[in-house]
Motif scaffolding. Structure first.
Motif, PDB file in Angstrom:
ATOM      1  N   LEU A 181       1.011   3.393  -1.281  1.00 32.89           N
ATOM      2  CA  LEU A 181       0.436   2.101  -0.934  1.00 32.89           C
ATOM      3  C   LEU A 181       1.325   0.939  -1.398  1.00 32.89           C
ATOM      4  CD1 LEU A 181      -2.012   0.941   0.509  1.00 32.89           C
ATOM      5  CD2 LEU A 181      -3.205   0.879  -1.678  1.00 32.89           C
ATOM      6  N   ALA A 182       1.898   1.040  -2.583  1.00 38.19           N
ATOM      7  CA  ALA A 182       2.741  -0.040  -3.103  1.00 38.19           C
ATOM      8  C   ALA A 182       3.946  -0.280  -2.198  1.00 38.19           C
ATOM      9  CB  ALA A 182       3.183   0.281  -4.521  1.00 38.19           C
ATOM     10  N   ALA A 183       4.529   0.808  -1.675  1.00 43.27           N
ATOM     11  CA  ALA A 183       5.669   0.671  -0.775  1.00 43.27           C
ATOM     12  C   ALA A 183       5.261  -0.022   0.522  1.00 43.27           C
ATOM     13  CB  ALA A 183       6.276   2.042  -0.482  1.00 43.27           C
ATOM     14  N   LEU A 184       4.057   0.293   1.011  1.00 44.33           N
ATOM     15  CA  LEU A 184       3.559  -0.394   2.210  1.00 44.33           C
ATOM     16  C   LEU A 184       3.405  -1.883   1.957  1.00 44.33           C
ATOM     17  CD1 LEU A 184       0.714   1.755   3.839  1.00 44.33           C
ATOM     18  CD2 LEU A 184       2.902   1.122   4.826  1.00 44.33           C
ATOM     19  N   GLU A 185       2.862  -2.223   0.814  1.00 42.87           N
ATOM     20  CA  GLU A 185       2.696  -3.629   0.471  1.00 42.87           C
ATOM     21  C   GLU A 185       4.051  -4.331   0.403  1.00 42.87           C
ATOM     22  OE1 GLU A 185       0.425  -3.765  -3.116  1.00 42.87           O
ATOM     23  OE2 GLU A 185      -1.393  -2.948  -2.191  1.00 42.87           O
ATOM     24  N   ASP A 186       5.051  -3.675  -0.144  1.00 47.67           N
ATOM     25  CA  ASP A 186       6.388  -4.271  -0.219  1.00 47.67           C
ATOM     26  C   ASP A 186       6.947  -4.557   1.164  1.00 47.67           C
ATOM     27  OD1 ASP A 186       6.500  -4.324  -2.969  1.00 47.67           O
ATOM     28  OD2 ASP A 186       7.550  -2.400  -3.147  1.00 47.67           O
ATOM     29  N   ARG A 187       6.776  -3.594   2.094  1.00 48.96           N
ATOM     30  CA  ARG A 187       7.292  -3.798   3.447  1.00 48.96           C
ATOM     31  C   ARG A 187       6.583  -4.955   4.134  1.00 48.96           C
ATOM     32  NH1 ARG A 187       7.613   1.951   3.555  1.00 48.96           N
ATOM     33  NH2 ARG A 187       5.721   2.205   4.793  1.00 48.96           N
ATOM     34  N   LEU A 188       5.291  -5.058   3.940  1.00 46.02           N
ATOM     35  CA  LEU A 188       4.540  -6.153   4.557  1.00 46.02           C
ATOM     36  C   LEU A 188       4.930  -7.481   3.927  1.00 46.02           C
ATOM     37  CD1 LEU A 188       2.324  -6.925   6.568  1.00 46.02           C
ATOM     38  CD2 LEU A 188       0.649  -6.581   4.755  1.00 46.02           C
ATOM     39  N   ARG A 189       5.121  -7.492   2.643  1.00 50.20           N
ATOM     40  CA  ARG A 189       5.531  -8.704   1.923  1.00 50.20           C
ATOM     41  C   ARG A 189       6.868  -9.228   2.450  1.00 50.20           C
ATOM     42  NH1 ARG A 189       5.159  -6.401  -2.646  1.00 50.20           N
ATOM     43  NH2 ARG A 189       2.971  -6.919  -3.034  1.00 50.20           N
TER      44      ARG A 189
END
Length: 511
Positions: free
Chosen positions: A409-417
């Motif tokens: 999930l953290a990696a997904l948030e980074d990509r969206l950010r």
């Protein structure tokens, strides 16, 4: 459709399986059935998840208290499902640790340890953390009264209940199912070995008739009403309606654990971190009579929840702390239990129909946690009548947006950010945890458009109307997102006007 389901010269039926009810069970069955090769239709008289499925305690859990009622099969199935559901929907389902304080004078510590030992071992726990003993004189006990010194910490999971419903419906539709929202089944009659089902669009009032070989009634609190009304069987009396109410308060403590509190009446309540700034407290259990659509929390229930929480929290919880309340009606199978809280939470499936008649399966009860198991059992009964089409599959294929690792999930948030640098951190977290790998698409692929409030942008609204059957501001604020907790009346009216404009465009395009 099998040739065996029609006589030579007869027209092909519209559907192999037709489902009444767009809650978690209905949408789960639709997903499973269409994925096995059946032609599936589903009708929901309101919005998806607009009934019981969106009024839960937002948990995927085994049901620790059901061990005392000897519901071992129910608890085992539910515990087995926790990690299965987490693996197919890691964006909307995440592990949560629960702290159970030992309350002197209630259940003894040895009984709690025994129950939690069973909880850890009868469900095949693999990844979730095991139970531990905790010192409540430390940080985890800081919000509690000085009376509580020892406790236990165990694992379950939280879930966005309404989104779980919608994701099952989305996957079913992507695989070929016909999902009809705001469509009421007004009549279902057997004719020539099939079901003739009359549907009414609740917005336009227009009616039409479809045909199906097998009917599934998962109307939730309305399951008996469907049997009596649409099917014309006035003797139907199968469900016991039980009201469960919750309060949402200001944030009552800072850490990320949930609490499970015992009460002197033998019941339990939860206090759960909710939507970052709030605490969810519930639930109640009381018999309910009346229209399930009109259920609302009572003063008695509010007082009960405030009192039960204040028994444990150092700072009393008062009515001034409440920011929102909600109530739902659980359609439990009427097993004759004296008290509402003692009625079985397990589901009951009943297939009716003679040898040459079209069959109907009526579903009574059920829990969000076991919806997928229920769906598989329903499919087994459908296969008995229509023949098998495919194997079990729903436990290994991710739901939409869930095609990533449970720790990703953290990696997904980074990509969206990185893709949408204009999003604030709260919006990044909300989008990733609502849409998973679909988050960037829901954000307009980097062009989110105008912000209608609290990070709800025009692109996301377009996504929800185009992909998730959202039609109204309520659909978006309370079921597709939980932003209704933050929107002011003025912001809600602005969103409603925007939705009305989108709906007008949709109708013009469809004309």
């Amino acid at each position: 459709m099998n040739a065996a389901l029609r006589k030579p010269g007869e027209a092909l039926l519209d559907f192999d399986v037709f489902i009444i009810g767009g809650g978690i069970n209905g949408c789960g069955i639709a997903r499973d059935a269409v994925g096995r090769g059946y032609r599936v239709g589903l009708a929901e008289m309101n919005d998806l998840a607009s009934g019981t499925s969106s009024w839960s305690t937002k948990l995927v859990h085994g049901g620790l208290r059901y061990l005392e009622q000897y519901e071992f099969s129910l608890v085992r199935h539910a515990l087995q499902e926790r990690e299965v559901l987490w693996s197919i929907a890691p964006h909307i389902i995440r592990p949560l640790r629960f702290v159970l304080p030992h309350h002197a004078g209630l259940r003894p510590a040895w009984l709690l340890r025994t129950g939690l030992f069973l909880y850890d071992h009868i469900g095949g726990r693999k990844t979730l953390k095991p139970t531990t003993t905790v010192d409540l004189d430390g940080p985890l006990g800081a919000p509690l009264k000085d009376d509580y010194h020892k406790g236990f910490e165990y694992s379950d999971a939280r879930v966005d209940d309404a989104r779980l419903v919608v994701l099952n419906a989305r996957d079913a539709a992507a695989r070929g199912a016909t999902i009809m929202v705001r469509t009421k089944v007004v009549e279902a009659r057997r004719q020539d070995g099939a079901w003739q089902i009359t549907l009414r669009d609740t917005e336009s009032g227009l009616t039409r008739t479809v045909t199906a070989a097998f009917l599934v009634n998962v109307g939730g609190p309305w399951v008996d009403e469907i049997i009596r009304g649409a099917m014309g069987r006035n003797e139907a009396r199968h469900v016991r309606l039980v009201q469960g109410s919750h309060i949402v308060t200001r944030k009552l403590y800072e850490h990320d654990r949930a609490y499970i509190f015992q009460n002197e009446d033998g019941r339990i309540i939860f206090a759960i971190p909710y939507e970052e700034d709030f605490t969810l407290v519930g639930t109640t259990d009381r018999d309910y009579e009346g229209d399930p659509a009109k259920v609302a929390i009572t003063e008695e229930e509010t007082s009960y929840l405030l009192g039960a929480a204040s028994e444990y929290f150092r700072q009393p919880v008062t009515a001034d702390d409440i920011v929102w309340t909600y109530s739902g009606v659980r359609p439990l199978y009427d097993d004759g239990a004296t008290k509402a809280q003692e009625a079985t939470r397990d589901y009951v499936l009943k297939v009716e129909g003679g040898r040459d008649e079209a069959k109907v399966l009526n579903c009574f009860g059920g829990k969000i946690t076991t919806y997928r198991v229920l769906s598989e059992e329903v499919l087994a009964k459908i296969e008995d009548t229509l023949g098998a089409r495919g194997k079990r599959w729903t436990g290994t294929r991710p739901l939409p947006g869930g095609d990533f690792a449970v720790d990703g999930l953290a990696a997904l948030e980074d990509r969206l950010r990185q893709a949408v640098p204009g999003f604030d951190e709260r919006t990044v977290r909300r989008m990733a945890r609502s849409y998973g790998t679909d988050a960037l698409a829901a954000a307009g692929n980097g062009a989110p458009g105008g912000d209608l409030g609290h990070g709800l942008h025009e692109a996301e609204i377009d996504w929800l109307t185009s992909n998730e059957w959202a039609r109204t501001a309520e659909d978006i604020l309370w079921r597709r997102t939980k932003l209704g907790l933050r929107f002011s009346d003025g912001e809600t009216q602005r969103l409603a006007a925007h939705m009305e404009e989108l709906e007008a465009r949709r109708k013009i395009a469809a004309a």
